[in-house]
Scaffold this motif. Structure first.
Motif: not given
Length: 271
Positions: A80-99
């Protein structure tokens, strides 16, 4: 080695529109029928498929349908392929909730690999500190994948802060995550996929083959990539994992899959 194919050729690559206003919903999507893609991939002779995270999420409440389809077609969910911005600390928790959600679902469906793309490029250009945050984020992503029994890899990609060879070298020196080389993206970013594979062979656990010529992504054998040399490097390292063919779009997805399969079989002697 085992041969698989990405479903993104069927419909091309888009993103989930909800992601415009909600980071946790920012999925990749192949804008076509996963069922048709799976049927065509199986008919072309491949044994596995890779899905975008958004296409996998479509089966979250239809898991029996997905399992039945895969069993009927005798296909394996390779990755499975997924992705994120990964560099903006303020949204990392939201990105990792998806991951985390994607990793859990991928594990439930029996996937072997979780592939990460990303590393945003700011409107004002790349900051050196972005690589530090990206490396930290990939360590966190790696831990989530392992938690769910998945093999994590990083996939360099055009349009990210890791597209040029020196950018990849910088990130690899800062991380332990495995590398999933997309051979065409490496070349399009100014690198040599043979050189990259030789340099990082000890960190390659999954491979994306895609041909490239004159700025275009192509079925295998229609571009200038030296797949025979790449295969030799893999064989020299006793690589016995999946070789995943990937092509972002094509006017006839089934034909493209067949062209690549014939090349793998007739030219590279991979059944």
């Amino acid at each position: 080695m085992k041969l698989g194919y990405q479903t993104n050729t069927w419909g091309g690559v888009v993103g989930h529109p909800a992601g415009v206003t909600s980071v946790k919903d920012l999925y990749y999507l192949a804008n076509g029928s996963t069922e048709q893609a799976a049927r065509d991939i199986a008919s072309a002779g491949y044994k596995g498929i890779e899905l975008f995270d958004g296409n996998l999420a479509e089966y979250e409440n239809r898991q029996d349908d997905f399992r039945r389809m895969m069993a009927d077609l005798q296909l394996t969910l390779v990755g499975v392929y997924t992705g994120a911005n990964f560099i903006f600390r303020d949204i990392l928790d939201e990105e990792f909730a998806k991951i985390e959600k994607v990793a859990k679902l991928a594990s439930e469906f029996g996937a072997e690999h979780l592939v990460f793309g990303g590393g945003a490029v700011r409107s004002g250009g790349i900051q050196e500190s972005d690589y530090e945050v990206l490396a930290q984020s990939l360590t966190r992503a790696e831990e989530i994948a392992v938690k769910y029994g998945l093999t994590p890899s990083y996939h360099p990609h055009l349009g990210t802060c890791v597209q040029a060879p020196e950018q990849l070298d910088k990130l690899m020196s800062m991380t332990t995550i495995a590398l999933c080389p997309d051979t065409a993206h490496i070349e399009a970013g100014g690198g040599n996929p043979v050189t990259v594979m030789r340099k990082y062979i000890d960190r390659i656990k999954y491979v994306h083959f895609k041909d490239y010529k004159d700025g275009q992504f192509l079925p295998l054998g229609e571009g200038d990539q030296n797949f025979a040399e790449m295969l030799s490097i893999l064989q020299g390292a006793n690589y016995d994992g999946w070789v995943l063919v990937e092509l972002d779009s094509h006017q006839d997805p089934l034909q493209a899959a067949q062209i690549s399969k014939s090349y793998l079989q007739d030219t590279l002697n991979l059944a």
